[in-house]
Design a protein around this motif. Structure first.
Motif, PDB file in Angstrom:
ATOM      1  N   SER A 163       0.818  -1.225   0.000  1.00  0.00           N
ATOM      2  CA  SER A 163       0.000   0.000   0.000  1.00  0.00           C
ATOM      3  C   SER A 163       0.842   1.262   0.000  1.00  0.00           C
ATOM      4  O   SER A 163       0.349   2.345  -0.330  1.00  0.00           O
ATOM      5  CB  SER A 163      -0.946  -0.003   1.205  1.00  0.00           C
ATOM      6  OG  SER A 163      -0.212   0.065   2.422  1.00  0.00           O
TER       7      SER A 163
ATOM      8  N   PHE B  86      -6.088  -4.426  -8.420  1.00  0.00           N
ATOM      9  CA  PHE B  86      -5.179  -3.372  -7.970  1.00  0.00           C
ATOM     10  C   PHE B  86      -4.358  -2.766  -9.111  1.00  0.00           C
ATOM     11  O   PHE B  86      -3.460  -1.973  -8.874  1.00  0.00           O
ATOM     12  CB  PHE B  86      -4.254  -3.922  -6.879  1.00  0.00           C
ATOM     13  CG  PHE B  86      -5.003  -4.590  -5.763  1.00  0.00           C
ATOM     14  CD1 PHE B  86      -5.889  -3.858  -4.972  1.00  0.00           C
ATOM     15  CD2 PHE B  86      -4.867  -5.946  -5.516  1.00  0.00           C
ATOM     16  CE1 PHE B  86      -6.603  -4.476  -3.949  1.00  0.00           C
ATOM     17  CE2 PHE B  86      -5.574  -6.564  -4.499  1.00  0.00           C
ATOM     18  CZ  PHE B  86      -6.453  -5.830  -3.709  1.00  0.00           C
TER      19      PHE B  86
ATOM     20  N   TYR C 243      -6.515   0.030  -1.853  1.00  0.00           N
ATOM     21  CA  TYR C 243      -5.272   0.257  -2.594  1.00  0.00           C
ATOM     22  C   TYR C 243      -5.479   0.177  -4.099  1.00  0.00           C
ATOM     23  O   TYR C 243      -6.251  -0.642  -4.606  1.00  0.00           O
ATOM     24  CB  TYR C 243      -4.218  -0.776  -2.196  1.00  0.00           C
ATOM     25  CG  TYR C 243      -2.955  -0.672  -3.024  1.00  0.00           C
ATOM     26  CD1 TYR C 243      -2.074   0.395  -2.844  1.00  0.00           C
ATOM     27  CD2 TYR C 243      -2.659  -1.614  -4.019  1.00  0.00           C
ATOM     28  CE1 TYR C 243      -0.921   0.512  -3.624  1.00  0.00           C
ATOM     29  CE2 TYR C 243      -1.512  -1.506  -4.784  1.00  0.00           C
ATOM     30  CZ  TYR C 243      -0.650  -0.437  -4.587  1.00  0.00           C
ATOM     31  OH  TYR C 243       0.483  -0.313  -5.360  1.00  0.00           O
ATOM     32  N   LYS C 244      -4.773   1.028  -4.838  1.00  0.00           N
ATOM     33  CA  LYS C 244      -4.646   0.965  -6.291  1.00  0.00           C
ATOM     34  C   LYS C 244      -3.234   1.420  -6.649  1.00  0.00           C
ATOM     35  O   LYS C 244      -2.685   2.314  -6.012  1.00  0.00           O
ATOM     36  CB  LYS C 244      -5.650   1.880  -7.001  1.00  0.00           C
ATOM     37  CG  LYS C 244      -7.093   1.428  -6.945  1.00  0.00           C
ATOM     38  CD  LYS C 244      -7.346   0.268  -7.910  1.00  0.00           C
ATOM     39  CE  LYS C 244      -8.836  -0.128  -7.885  1.00  0.00           C
ATOM     40  NZ  LYS C 244      -9.107  -1.289  -8.759  1.00  0.00           N
TER      41      LYS C 244
END
Length: 648
Positions: A227, A256, A362-363
């Protein structure tokens, strides 16, 4: 306690018939059969036991001990380690021949059971035929050499020792994290000795291959690190394949927006056309994967050992802030690259990690980089597939090579086929004509690099590359093993002339067993891959081409040695073809598909027309002192790469 009086060999065969595995709730037989080459060390022991009652074991006759054992390795690999063949040899040279295959299995973490005969436990007839004697110890035999290449080794010198030996053997053969070759050495006298074995030794045993989950702390640490990163890269290793975790990996990547690269063992765990699949990474990787790798701030290795080819000798990952997360069932491999360890099954761990990262919303920060890298590589693939010689757009892919190699070859064979163009045609054929219902097998030389870069697989597990040991001679034996595992598929062995000459004996076994394989033989008159390596490091060509010796007896650098491989294979009963043009290749592939017996296509390919480079480096030992300027320059260049390589 009820007992059964059997010889050691009879008890062993009965035990092997009772072994099962359970994976994801499905139960199946574990030991499919046994490859045999009989000699005085096993023919009246294990041979008698198999003749009397082999149970459900299929008994196959090998032609070379290494070859049959390599076929057993390939069988287990194609079955994702859920089934095995055992192999038995005589003592001495027969046993020694299987040691190379043991190394192949252990380097790749593939289970195979090897049962070499041994000298007499009583030592009364010593020295027996083929015995190697040691003045310092009468206990040492040829089979002690297996210890360096096996995950478990034992010698059964009394019948009752068989029980503990085989229980331990099955522990390793069905292990998630520590499987490989198992050697149980069988003295030839002990094979025939009888014992009252307890009945419970032969009960049905079901070995559960579970999905080990990572600890909460490991998942928390990995999620926290991921993250904090913007441009991660996933490396899909063989552990993804053996866990059958391809779909989970794709879901994780899509969720993600993380690109995926592949090792040789991991390739075809997910389809090549998956939008986030960059393809092969590292020394034999492609431009797209290596562009992303050099800029990534996090590498997530899933089921990979991080060999030097995957990591570009630890120089590939050039972002100064790069970190590593390693997902592996083996704590040993999970500790590679000083990474944050996630010790667990690939599928289970990815599911755990996805849940943790979803909670963190998260991405990744990728925008157009993935698409741009893939477009660059696709354009390069189109160029590689359309090269023609000697037209103006042609140049050898290995920079700085003298075109005399090509001119001499063309003059001898009148063939102008670049290797990359041939691979493109084969790939197109098997995908379109077979709808991806095939297995392509390889192992050594320049073909693994070209295949990892260029080959596209539309179906899972259609790409079968042995590259942990990169064992020359695996290809044809491996094709037989893959065919035994998947008899409904067309199997293609991609093999160079060097590997073919080393070992092709199981081509005869394929005819005998009516298991059709297709040998695609790339003849470039030498060990072309190693010739490239020596010349790219400043050397002249030396001892790596198949040339006649000069008339003055000095060196092997006269004319090429022409070999008609098709004519040789025809003598075995193989359907053969000679190919020097693309049209001849297309016709041969089409006709071979319709054959019921094994085929061989003898393809004359121009030297120096394989792929090379793409932002990768491989650390090899270069002479620090030399009177040749080009070698001095190669050494200096190596030192520059070493300065950037990570030190672990």
């Amino acid at each position: 306690m009820n007992t059964i009086r059997l010889t050691t060999a009879q008890a062993l065969i009965k035990f092997l018939n009772s072994q099962y595995i359970k994976f994801d709730g499905k139960e199946s037989k574990f030991v499919e059969g046994i490859f045999t080459i009989f000699g005085h060390g096993n023919v009246v022991g294990l041979g008698q036991a198999l003749q009397q009652d082999s149970g459900q074991l299929k008994v196959l006759q090998g032609k070379n001990e290494q070859g049959m054992a390599q076929a057993a390795v390939a069988f287990a690999k194609q079955n994702n380690r859920k089934k095995i063949y055992a192999c038995t040899s005589s003592i001495g040279p027969g046993a020694a021949n299987m040691i190379t295959a043991a190394g192949t299995a252990t380097a790749n973490n593939i289970p195979v059971l090897l049962l070499p005969g041994d000298t007499f436990a009583t030592r009364q007839p010593d020295p027996v035929l083929q015995q190697v004697e040691h003045m310092n110890s009468a206990a040492i035999t040829t089979n002690d050499a297996y210890k360096a290449v096996c995950k478990y080794w034992d010698r059964v010198t009394r019948p009752e020792q068989l029980m503990s030996a085989m229980i331990n053997a099955m522990r390793v053969l069905t292990s998630l994290d520590d499987t490989g070759a198992v050697c149980i050495a069988l003295p030839q006298d002990v094979q025939g000795e009888a014992y009252d074995f307890p009945e419970y030794f032969f009960k049905k045993r079901v070995h559960v291959i579970g999905r080990r989950k990572a600890t909460d702390e490991e998942i928390e640490d990995a999620a926290k690190l991921i993250s904090s990163k913007k441009k991660p890269l996933i490396i899909c290793g063989g552990g993804v394949r053996y866990s059958e975790a391809g779909e989970e990996l794709k879901k994780f990547a899509e969720e993600f927006n993380i690109p995926v690269s592949e090792t040789q063992a991991g390739k075809s765990s997910i389809e090549s056309d998956f939008s986030l699949n960059l393809g092969g990474v590292g020394v034999t990787g492609n431009l797209a994967a290596n562009i992303i790798a050099e800029n990534s701030d996090l590498v997530i290795g899933v089921g990979t050992r991080f060999t030097d080819f995957t990591s570009g000798s630890k120089e590939l990952f050039r972002n100064k802030d790069v970190d590593f997360v390693t997902i592996n069932t083996s704590i040993f491999h999970a500790g590679k690259m000083d990474g944050t360890k996630v010790v667990g099954d690939a599928k289970a761990s990815l599911e755990q990690l996805q849940e943790a990262l979803e909670k963190l919303a998260y991405k990744s920060s990728y925008k157009d980089e993935i698409v741009e890298a893939k477009v660059k590589w696709e354009n390069e693939v189109k160029r590689l597939y359309s090269i023609k010689y000697p037209e103006s757009n042609f140049k050898p892919e290995i920079e700085g090579q003298n075109e005399k190699f090509l001119e001499e070859f063309y003059k001898m064979y009148r063939s102008a086929l670049p290797q990359t163009t041939v691979i493109g045609e084969i790939n197109k054929f098997v995908e379109e004509e077979l709808d991806g219902n095939y297995v392509v097998v390889g192992a050594a030389g320049s073909l693994p690099g070209d295949l990892q870069r260029l080959w596209k697989s539309s179906k899972k597990y259609s790409y079968h590359m042995e590259y942990g040991y990169s064992c020359m001679g695996y290809e044809i034996a491996g094709a037989l093993g893959a065919k035994l595992a998947k008899p409904d598929k067309e199997v293609y062995a991609m093999v160079g002339d060097g590997s073919y000459l080393m070992l092709h004996s199981e081509l005869v076994t394929s005819i005998q067993e009516r298991k059709k394989i297709n040998v695609l033989l790339f003849d470039n008159c030498g060990f072309g891959c190693i010739n490239n390596l020596q010349m790219s490091n400043g050397m002249d060509s030396f001892g790596t081409e198949f040339r006649f010796r000069n008339e003055d007896g000095s060196r092997l650098n006269a004319d090429y040695v022409p070999i008609d491989f098709a004519k040789c294979a025809e003598g075995y009963g193989v359907k053969t073809y000679k190919v020097k043009t693309i049209d001849e290749l297309k016709n041969a592939l089409k006709d071979a598909k319709n054959q019921s017996i094994s085929t061989l296509i003898d393809i004359k390919v121009l030297p120096k027309t394989m792929t090379n480079g793409y932002k990768s480096w491989w650390h090899v030992g270069v002479a620090e002192v030399s009177d040749k300027k080009s070698i001095q320059e190669a050494y200096s260049q190596k030192q520059g790469f070493l300065e950037n390589a990570r030190k672990y």
